[in-house]
Design a protein around this motif. Structure first.
Motif, PDB file in Angstrom:
ATOM      1  N   UNK A 197       0.833  -1.192   0.000  1.00  0.00           N
ATOM      2  CA  UNK A 197       0.000   0.000   0.000  1.00  0.00           C
ATOM      3  C   UNK A 197       0.882   1.262   0.000  1.00  0.00           C
ATOM      4  N   UNK A 198       2.041   1.162   0.633  1.00  0.00           N
ATOM      5  CA  UNK A 198       2.978   2.294   0.585  1.00  0.00           C
ATOM      6  C   UNK A 198       3.542   2.473  -0.828  1.00  0.00           C
TER       7      UNK A 198
ATOM      8  N   UNK B  55       1.350   9.831   4.819  1.00  0.00           N
ATOM      9  CA  UNK B  55       1.577  10.222   6.211  1.00  0.00           C
ATOM     10  C   UNK B  55       0.624   9.495   7.147  1.00  0.00           C
ATOM     11  N   UNK B  56      -0.611   9.352   6.677  1.00  0.00           N
ATOM     12  CA  UNK B  56      -1.612   8.610   7.448  1.00  0.00           C
ATOM     13  C   UNK B  56      -1.124   7.182   7.713  1.00  0.00           C
ATOM     14  N   UNK B  57      -0.585   6.569   6.649  1.00  0.00           N
ATOM     15  CA  UNK B  57      -0.089   5.201   6.773  1.00  0.00           C
ATOM     16  C   UNK B  57       1.150   5.143   7.664  1.00  0.00           C
ATOM     17  N   UNK B  58       1.962   6.187   7.589  1.00  0.00           N
ATOM     18  CA  UNK B  58       3.142   6.268   8.458  1.00  0.00           C
ATOM     19  C   UNK B  58       2.702   6.214   9.930  1.00  0.00           C
ATOM     20  N   UNK B  59       1.679   6.967  10.261  1.00  0.00           N
ATOM     21  CA  UNK B  59       1.153   6.949  11.638  1.00  0.00           C
ATOM     22  C   UNK B  59       0.711   5.545  12.017  1.00  0.00           C
TER      23      UNK B  59
ATOM     24  N   UNK C  52      10.039   0.941   2.472  1.00  0.00           N
ATOM     25  CA  UNK C  52       8.909   1.417   1.677  1.00  0.00           C
ATOM     26  C   UNK C  52       8.502   2.825   2.090  1.00  0.00           C
ATOM     27  N   UNK C  53       8.618   3.121   3.392  1.00  0.00           N
ATOM     28  CA  UNK C  53       8.306   4.468   3.876  1.00  0.00           C
ATOM     29  C   UNK C  53       9.296   5.487   3.293  1.00  0.00           C
ATOM     30  N   UNK C  54      10.574   5.130   3.347  1.00  0.00           N
ATOM     31  CA  UNK C  54      11.604   6.020   2.791  1.00  0.00           C
ATOM     32  C   UNK C  54      11.300   6.283   1.321  1.00  0.00           C
ATOM     33  N   UNK C  55      11.036   5.201   0.603  1.00  0.00           N
ATOM     34  CA  UNK C  55      10.735   5.326  -0.814  1.00  0.00           C
ATOM     35  C   UNK C  55       9.497   6.191  -1.053  1.00  0.00           C
ATOM     36  N   UNK C  56       8.455   5.988  -0.247  1.00  0.00           N
ATOM     37  CA  UNK C  56       7.223   6.754  -0.409  1.00  0.00           C
ATOM     38  C   UNK C  56       7.493   8.259  -0.240  1.00  0.00           C
TER      39      UNK C  56
END
Length: 537
Positions: free
Chosen positions: A171-172, A185-189, A205-209
């Motif tokens: 999903x990211x 950002x929502x998903x990061x939380x 995946x967060x870094x990439x996003x």
DNA sequence: TTAGGGTTAG
């Protein structure tokens, strides 16, 4: 035991010795070949098993489907996949979650998104793995919007399935593809709340996003705080700096990576050479390219040569770029000729462009983009007869250019635009704003760059077409619907055209807004009339 | 003793 050690010759020898082959033995050998990447052998064994009348069990189908996925690409694979799908239905295995999930994955990998969706919808029972498989299917097949929708559906009260780290990765990836920073950002939380921040793949995946959304600071911060980093983390951060226009920093990171003891792979080199190319770092790029085989034992592939051609070509060293192609030790593929043609477009070199396109059209006869590129070059040189010849070629081959499409996230909702879209209720308002801005810009010295319009029309008509470009519509929409001072973020499926680039520079100054546009290659950050790419893209 | 989904580039 032999398949576990990837020693398929021995496994096959033992298999052949067994006189009474049970279904377990068949499964083991099919699985072994599929996992070893020899899909053809696995499949032929599967067919032989069918031929001699050994019925498949609930394990066999998953191995046979995997065998298809790892086979070398061919048109008949999809047909074979559908045949196995038929077997599954006829033999009453359609309610086995493992089998159906593998089916979804098989269709996903062959790009048959609607088949995957159909199978998913028909599932009597779904779990987090089947949801993850269908979300990944959409994320990987250029349907990130649907991937996100499915994710929220999965989380809804109706289904109430709890995502795991694998779901989060997909999903990211969808957020990254959409440049949907708000959603990201929502998903990061969510990642932090559920403790997924200890999973390396999720962090990568967060870094990439963040980097794909043009939020370099956030991506960099997460990366710096990661205790454990693998090759994917490093490749992501290097590529991320490259697309955001920080070429020098990407090279620094590349050196940091080596110092930290991680060996660069083919992806690392594509990324770092791409970084050099976009930043005009010709000497660094050449040096890194030379170090590939010598220092890092990575043999340059076609993609790396394409990067070099792009690096030299972009910098205006077209002859040198052409020499690289001539001197290649491997067959130059379409990416290499494509890079050369792209460089010809930037530097208006008709003669070399013709040479490159002859080869390119042979190698990729159905890629409309290449033809459009050549037409662009002719149009810039005002060679209208040639432009129409190329267009006739396109028509004769029944090829169509991918339509330009841009989208923008406003208040966590995503809105998409195609050029002149009568269905959009705000279209009149958007167009009026653009006309108004355009006349204001003209007073300040803006000259519409009509070279990109490949029709022989009068000036007024050409300007009208230019104003209808999807990124301008998205920009106007952003100006009207977002809060004052908010950064506007736009994503486009093609390369940003010269006119949109200069218009966005003007508008960033007029409206005192930061505007981020991600095109197919990189991110442009417009601020106070300037772009982070330094007009070099 | 054999089963399903994921990350980086182009």
């Amino acid at each position: 035991m032999y398949t576990e050690f990837n020693s398929m010759d021995n496994a096959r020898y033992v298999f052949d010795q067994i006189l009474d082959k049970t279904i377990f033995v068949w499964n083991a050998i099919i699985r072994g070949f599929a996992l070893a990447g020899n899909g053809e052998e696995a499949l032929s064994l599967y067919y032989r098993m069918n031929q001699i009348g050994i019925p498949s069990d609930r394990f066999t189908y998953t191995f046979a489907l995997k065998a298809l996925v790892v086979s070398s690409p061919s048109v008949s694979l999809i047909r074979k996949g559908k045949e196995i799908h038929g077997h599954i239905l006829r033999h009453g295995f359609e309610s086995y979650v493992h089998i159906v999930t593998t089916l979804i994955d098989m269709y996903a990998r062959f790009g048959c998104v609607s088949y995957a969706g159909y199978v998913f919808v028909k599932m009597p029972e779904r779990n987090v793995v089947s949801w993850s498989a269908i979300i990944a299917c959409y994320a990987k097949n250029e349907r990130p919007f649907e991937a996100l929708q499915l994710f929220w559906e999965m989380m809804s009260e109706t289904f109430d399935v709890i995502p795991n780290s694998v779901t989060m990765v997909s999903v990211l990836q969808a957020c990254a593809a959409l440049s949907a920073l708000g959603q990201g950002k929502l998903l990061h939380c969510y990642v932090l709340r559920k403790g997924f921040d200890s999973t390396l793949s999720v962090m990568n995946s967060l870094v990439n996003m963040y980097l794909k959304c043009g939020s370099l600071e956030n991506g960099r911060q997460i990366f710096d705080q990661m205790v454990k980093k693998d090759i994917v983390s490093w490749n992501s951060i290097i590529a991320g700096h490259a697309i955001n226009g920080y070429g020098k920093e990407a090279v620094v990171l590349f050196r940091d990576m080596i110092r930290s003891g991680i060996s660069p792979n083919i992806i690392t080199f594509v990324s770092v050479l791409g970084a050099c190319s976009h930043a005009g770092l010709v000497d660094e790029g050449k040096q890194i390219f030379d170090s590939m085989a010598l220092l890092h034992k990575v043999v340059p592939s076609v993609e790396h040569y394409a990067c070099m051609v792009d690096l030299l070509g972009r910098a205006g060293r077209l002859e040198e770029a052409a020499k690289v192609v001539e001197g290649m030790r491997i067959e130059p593929g379409p990416t290499v000729w494509g890079s050369l043609l792209g460089a010809c477009r930037i530097h208006c070199n008709v003669e070399l462009a013709e040479r490159a396109s002859i080869r390119l059209f042979q190698l990729e006869p159905v890629n409309a983009g290449n033809f459009v590129l050549l037409a662009d070059i002719y149009a810039a040189a005002k060679m209208w007869e040639e432009v129409s010849k190329v267009k006739k070629l396109l028509e004769a081959r029944n090829l169509q250019k991918v339509p330009g499409c841009s989208w923008i996230e406003v208040k966590r909702k995503i809105y998409s635009f195609v050029s002149i879209d009568e269905l959009n209720p705000q279209m009149e308002q958007l167009h009026a704003l653009l006309v108004h801005l355009s006349s204001e810009m003209k007073e300040k010295g803006y000259v519409p760059d009509t070279r990109v319009v490949l029709y022989e029309l009068d000036q007024v008509e050409k300007e009208r077409i230019l104003l209808g470009h999807s990124e301008k519509l998205a920009l106007a929409f952003g100006l009207i619907n977002s809060g004052k001072g908010e950064t506007i973020r736009i994503t486009k499926n093609l390369r940003l055209c010269e006119d949109c680039h200069s218009v966005t520079k003007f508008i960033s100054k007029f409206t005192n807004r930061e505007i981020l546009v991600r095109d197919v290659n990189r991110i442009h950050c417009f601020r106070e009339g300037f772009c982070s790419c330094g007009d070099y893209w």
